[in-house]
Motif scaffolding. Structure first.
Motif, PDB file in Angstrom:
ATOM      1  N   VAL A 261       0.831  -1.172  -0.022  1.00 32.67           N
ATOM      2  CA  VAL A 261       0.209   0.002   0.219  1.00 32.67           C
ATOM      3  C   VAL A 261       0.538   1.081  -0.052  1.00 32.67           C
ATOM      4  N   GLN A 262       1.987   0.907   0.688  1.00 33.22           N
ATOM      5  CA  GLN A 262       3.003   2.250   0.986  1.00 33.22           C
ATOM      6  C   GLN A 262       3.376   3.088  -0.294  1.00 33.22           C
ATOM      7  N   THR A 263       3.775   1.590  -0.840  1.00 38.31           N
ATOM      8  CA  THR A 263       5.049   2.052  -2.560  1.00 38.31           C
ATOM      9  C   THR A 263       3.481   1.873  -3.608  1.00 38.31           C
ATOM     10  N   GLY A 264       2.489   1.247  -3.462  1.00 34.75           N
ATOM     11  CA  GLY A 264       1.198   1.169  -4.706  1.00 34.75           C
ATOM     12  C   GLY A 264       1.902   0.671  -5.674  1.00 34.75           C
ATOM     13  N   ARG A 265       2.520  -0.448  -4.702  1.00 31.12           N
ATOM     14  CA  ARG A 265       2.569  -2.250  -5.293  1.00 31.12           C
ATOM     15  C   ARG A 265       2.041  -3.336  -5.344  1.00 31.12           C
ATOM     16  N   GLN A 266       0.345  -2.799  -4.582  1.00 30.31           N
ATOM     17  CA  GLN A 266      -0.638  -3.937  -4.420  1.00 30.31           C
ATOM     18  C   GLN A 266      -0.782  -5.087  -5.623  1.00 30.31           C
ATOM     19  N   ALA A 267      -1.081  -4.907  -6.588  1.00 28.43           N
ATOM     20  CA  ALA A 267      -0.489  -5.853  -7.947  1.00 28.43           C
ATOM     21  C   ALA A 267       0.354  -6.917  -7.589  1.00 28.43           C
ATOM     22  N   GLU A 268       1.394  -6.608  -7.325  1.00 27.50           N
ATOM     23  CA  GLU A 268       1.820  -7.744  -7.470  1.00 27.50           C
ATOM     24  C   GLU A 268       2.023  -8.206  -5.905  1.00 27.50           C
ATOM     25  N   ALA A 269       2.058  -7.617  -4.861  1.00 26.84           N
ATOM     26  CA  ALA A 269       1.968  -8.096  -3.553  1.00 26.84           C
ATOM     27  C   ALA A 269       0.744  -9.351  -3.808  1.00 26.84           C
ATOM     28  N   LEU A 270      -0.074  -8.480  -4.507  1.00 30.50           N
ATOM     29  CA  LEU A 270      -1.383  -9.589  -3.914  1.00 30.50           C
ATOM     30  C   LEU A 270      -1.011 -11.042  -5.130  1.00 30.50           C
ATOM     31  N   THR A 271      -0.028 -10.904  -6.362  1.00 31.62           N
ATOM     32  CA  THR A 271       0.393 -12.305  -7.250  1.00 31.62           C
ATOM     33  C   THR A 271       0.815 -13.130  -6.304  1.00 31.62           C
ATOM     34  N   LEU A 272       2.401 -12.619  -5.408  1.00 31.64           N
ATOM     35  CA  LEU A 272       2.670 -13.122  -4.320  1.00 31.64           C
ATOM     36  C   LEU A 272       1.699 -14.010  -3.800  1.00 31.64           C
ATOM     37  N   LEU A 273       0.804 -13.581  -2.724  1.00 31.13           N
ATOM     38  CA  LEU A 273       0.177 -13.823  -1.746  1.00 31.13           C
ATOM     39  C   LEU A 273      -1.041 -14.997  -2.338  1.00 31.13           C
ATOM     40  N   GLN A 274      -1.699 -14.834  -3.968  1.00 31.79           N
ATOM     41  CA  GLN A 274      -2.157 -15.600  -4.353  1.00 31.79           C
ATOM     42  C   GLN A 274      -1.837 -16.986  -4.882  1.00 31.79           C
ATOM     43  N   SER A 275      -0.005 -16.723  -5.485  1.00 34.74           N
ATOM     44  CA  SER A 275       0.655 -17.258  -5.581  1.00 34.74           C
ATOM     45  C   SER A 275       0.921 -18.719  -4.446  1.00 34.74           C
ATOM     46  N   PHE A 276       0.801 -18.215  -3.014  1.00 35.88           N
ATOM     47  CA  PHE A 276       0.917 -19.059  -1.973  1.00 35.88           C
ATOM     48  C   PHE A 276      -0.718 -19.682  -1.519  1.00 35.88           C
ATOM     49  N   ASP A 277      -1.197 -18.727  -1.834  1.00 34.97           N
ATOM     50  CA  ASP A 277      -3.074 -19.511  -1.606  1.00 34.97           C
ATOM     51  C   ASP A 277      -3.351 -20.350  -2.070  1.00 34.97           C
ATOM     52  N   SER A 278      -2.704 -20.524  -3.951  1.00 34.68           N
ATOM     53  CA  SER A 278      -3.458 -21.268  -4.595  1.00 34.68           C
ATOM     54  C   SER A 278      -2.287 -22.553  -4.237  1.00 34.68           C
ATOM     55  N   ARG A 279      -1.710 -23.159  -3.400  1.00 38.23           N
ATOM     56  CA  ARG A 279      -0.917 -24.164  -3.199  1.00 38.23           C
ATOM     57  C   ARG A 279      -1.640 -24.204  -1.282  1.00 38.23           C
ATOM     58  N   ALA A 280      -1.861 -23.366  -0.517  1.00 45.59           N
ATOM     59  CA  ALA A 280      -2.150 -24.316   0.711  1.00 45.59           C
ATOM     60  C   ALA A 280      -2.630 -23.057   1.417  1.00 45.59           C
ATOM     61  N   SER A 291      -6.912  -7.932   2.916  1.00 44.53           N
ATOM     62  CA  SER A 291      -6.529  -5.932   3.694  1.00 44.53           C
ATOM     63  C   SER A 291      -6.662  -5.349   2.450  1.00 44.53           C
ATOM     64  N   LEU A 292      -5.914  -6.373   1.027  1.00 47.91           N
ATOM     65  CA  LEU A 292      -5.616  -4.877   0.040  1.00 47.91           C
ATOM     66  C   LEU A 292      -6.553  -5.109  -1.296  1.00 47.91           C
ATOM     67  N   SER A 293      -8.339  -6.046  -0.801  1.00 51.30           N
ATOM     68  CA  SER A 293      -9.430  -6.224  -1.614  1.00 51.30           C
ATOM     69  C   SER A 293      -9.844  -4.131  -1.600  1.00 51.30           C
ATOM     70  N   THR A 294     -10.788  -4.059  -2.196  1.00 52.52           N
ATOM     71  CA  THR A 294     -11.304  -2.662  -2.920  1.00 52.52           C
ATOM     72  C   THR A 294     -12.154  -2.359  -2.158  1.00 52.52           C
ATOM     73  N   GLY A 295     -12.511  -3.300  -0.959  1.00 49.71           N
ATOM     74  CA  GLY A 295     -14.119  -2.566  -0.711  1.00 49.71           C
ATOM     75  C   GLY A 295     -14.451  -4.162   0.271  1.00 49.71           C
ATOM     76  N   PRO A 296     -15.552  -3.592   0.883  1.00 50.33           N
ATOM     77  CA  PRO A 296     -15.540  -4.218   2.051  1.00 50.33           C
ATOM     78  C   PRO A 296     -16.192  -6.311   1.239  1.00 50.33           C
ATOM     79  N   GLU A 297     -16.752  -6.116   0.629  1.00 45.30           N
ATOM     80  CA  GLU A 297     -17.434  -7.375   0.004  1.00 45.30           C
ATOM     81  C   GLU A 297     -16.655  -8.688  -0.794  1.00 45.30           C
ATOM     82  N   GLU A 298     -15.023  -7.725  -1.152  1.00 47.43           N
ATOM     83  CA  GLU A 298     -14.195  -8.405  -2.219  1.00 47.43           C
ATOM     84  C   GLU A 298     -13.273  -9.168  -0.880  1.00 47.43           C
TER      85      GLU A 298
END
Length: 381
Positions: A261-280, A291-298
Motif C-alpha cells: 500500500v505504501q509503495t503502490g505495489r498492491q498488484a505485485e503483492a496480490l500476485t505473490l500472496l495468491q501464488s502461495f494461497d493456491s498451493r496451501a 486487506s488489499l481488497s477494493t472493498g468490504p464485499e471483496e
C-alpha cells in the motif's frame, strides 16, 4: 655358656607355623573383602535396575570403600549423584578421580567430562565452561563444543556462540549454517537496540548471504529498512523471502500488504500472496489479501473462499464481523463468543515441546530449540 641347638630346632618350626598362620589370616581377610565388594556392587546394580537410586548409592559407597582404587565404581557413583541432583557430592567424586596420579589418559578425560556435566547441571556455567575447555583434543571434544554452544546461547554471548558453531561446522559435526545466521540476526537486534543501524544492516546482510533460506534475516532486514523510511527496499526484501523461503510467507504476509500500500505495489503483492494461497490456504495470507481488497464485499469473498477450501473458525469469525444481521444484540454476542473460542487457535505451537505462544518465536522459550515453530497457526496444523 654353650648354645643349645634344641631351642633352634624348636624355634624354626614354630616361626614357620606362625608365619603360615598369619598369611592364611591375611588371605582369608582379603577373600572376605573381595567377596563383599562384588556383593555390594551387584546389590547396587540391582537397586539401580529397580530405580531405587538412594539404595544404589549406599551400595556403591560400600563397594568403593572396599576397593577405593576402582575407577569404574567412582564413575558409577558420581553419575548417580548427578542424576539425583546431589551435585556437590558428584563434583567431589570426579575431582577425587582427577587427583589420582595412576589414572589413565582415557579415564582422566572421562572424569573431566563428567565434572563439566556436574557443573553444567548445577547451573555453574563459568566453572562448566572452564572444565569443557580442558577437553580440547580429547575424545569428548565434540560433546564439549556442543555443551559450550548451549552455554553461550543461554548467556546470549552470540559472538562466542558464532565461533563455536563455526568450529563445529568445520569439524563436520552437523550443519550449523542456519544457526550461524540466527546468531547474526541476534547480534543485529542488539546493535539496533544500541542505536547502531549501520552495524545492524551489515550483520543482516551477512545473515541473508550466509543462509538465504532463513526467513528471519529477510524479515528483519525489511523491518529495519522500513523503519529507515525505505519502503521500496523493505518490500524488495520480502519479495526475496518469497523466492528463498516461500514456506514462511504467512509470517510476513501482513507486512507485505502494508508495504504494498505504501509503495503502490498492491498488484505485485496480490500476485505473490495468491501464488502461495493456491498451493496451501493460510489464515494470515487470506487476511493479507483481504486487506488489499477494493472493498468490504471483496474482503468477505476472500474469507468465504478460504472456508470453501478449508474449515476455519478464525475465518468464520472474520466473515461474520463484516456481515450485518437484523439483530445487532445477537450478532454482538455471537461475535464475542466466536472470538473467544477462536483465540487459542491463533497461537503458534512449538513442534519440539508443544509450547504455545501468541507470537512466533525463532527459538522456543520452552525447550530452546531453533526454528521449531511452524509458520502456521495452531488451527492449521
Amino acid at each position: 655358656m654353650d648354645f643349645d641347638l634344641t631351642w633352634l630346632l624348636w624355634g624354626l618350626p614354630l616361626a614357620f607355623a606362625l608365619g603360615w598362620g598369619a598369611s592364611r589370616l591375611d588371605l582369608r581377610q582379603w577373600r572376605m573383602e573381595s567377596r563383599q565388594a562384588p556383593k555390594a556392587y551387584f546389590r547396587g546394580l540391582n537397586y539401580l535396575l529397580n530405580e531405587q537410586q538412594d539404595q544404589a548409592i549406599d551400595a556403591f559407597i560400600e563397594a568403593v570403600q572396599g576397593d577405593p582404587d576402582t575407577a569404574e565404581l567412582h564413575f558409577a557413583l558420581g553419575n548417580l549423584f548427578r542424576r539425583r541432583g546431589d551435585y556437590d557430592r558428584a563434583v567431589r567424586v570426579h575431582e577425587h578421580l582427577l587427583a589420582r596420579a595412576d589414572l589413565s589418559r582415557k579415564d582422566r578425560d572421562r572424569a573431566q567430562h563428567a565434572l563439566a556435566l556436574d557443573f553444567l547441571k548445577a547451573g555453574l556455567l563459568d566453572r562448566a565452561e572452564a572444565a569443557l575447555h580442558k577437553l580440547e583434543g580429547s575424545a569428548f571434544e565434540g560433546e564439549a563444543l556442543l555443551a559450550l554452544l548451549a552455554i553461550y546461547e543461554r548467556s546470549r554471548d552470540w559472538p562466542q556462540a558464532k565461533r563455536i558453531a563455526q568450529r563445529l561446522d568445520e569439524a563436520e559435526q552437523g550443519s550449523f549454517t542456519t544457526r550461524l545466521a540466527h546468531y547474526l540476526c541476534e547480534e543485529a537486534e542488539q546493535a539496533q537496540r544500541d542505536g547502531d543501524t549501520a552495524r545492524a544492516l551489515q550483520l543482516l546482510g551477512e545473515a541473508v548471504a550466509h543462509a538465504p533460506q532463513l526467513a528471519r534475516g529477510w524479515m528483519a532486514l525489511s523491518s529495519l529498512k522500513a523503519q529507515g523510511g525505505h519502503a521500496a527496499a523493505a518490500f524488495d526484501a520480502l519479495r526475496m523471502l518469497c523466492q528463498h523461503a516461500p514456506q514462511a510467507l504467512p509470517l510476513a504476509a501482513h507486512a507485505l500488504a502494508e508495504l504494498a500500500v505504501q509503495t503502490g505495489r498492491q498488484a505485485e503483492a496480490l500476485t505473490l500472496l495468491q501464488s502461495f494461497d493456491s498451493r496451501a490456504p493460510s489464515i494470515d495470507v487470506t487476511e493479507a489479501m483481504a486487506s488489499l481488497s477494493t472493498g468490504p464485499e471483496e474482503a468477505r469473498s476472500r474469507y468465504l473462499g478460504h472456508l470453501g477450501r478449508e474449515a476455519s473458525l478464525v475465518m468464520a469469525t472474520q466473515w461474520l464481523a463484516g456481515e450485518k444481521l437484523s439483530d445487532d444484540v445477537a450478532q454482538t454476542r455471537v461475535q464475542a463468543a466466536l472470538e473467544q473460542a477462536s483465540a487459542p487457535l491463533k497461537r503458534y505451537r512449538c513442534a519440539a515441546c508443544g509450547f504455545e505462544a501468541r507470537q512466533h518465536f525463532w527459538q522456543c522459550p520452552g525447550c530452546q530449540a531453533w526454528d521449531s515453530y511452524p509458520a502456521r497457526r495452531v488451527e492449521e496444523l
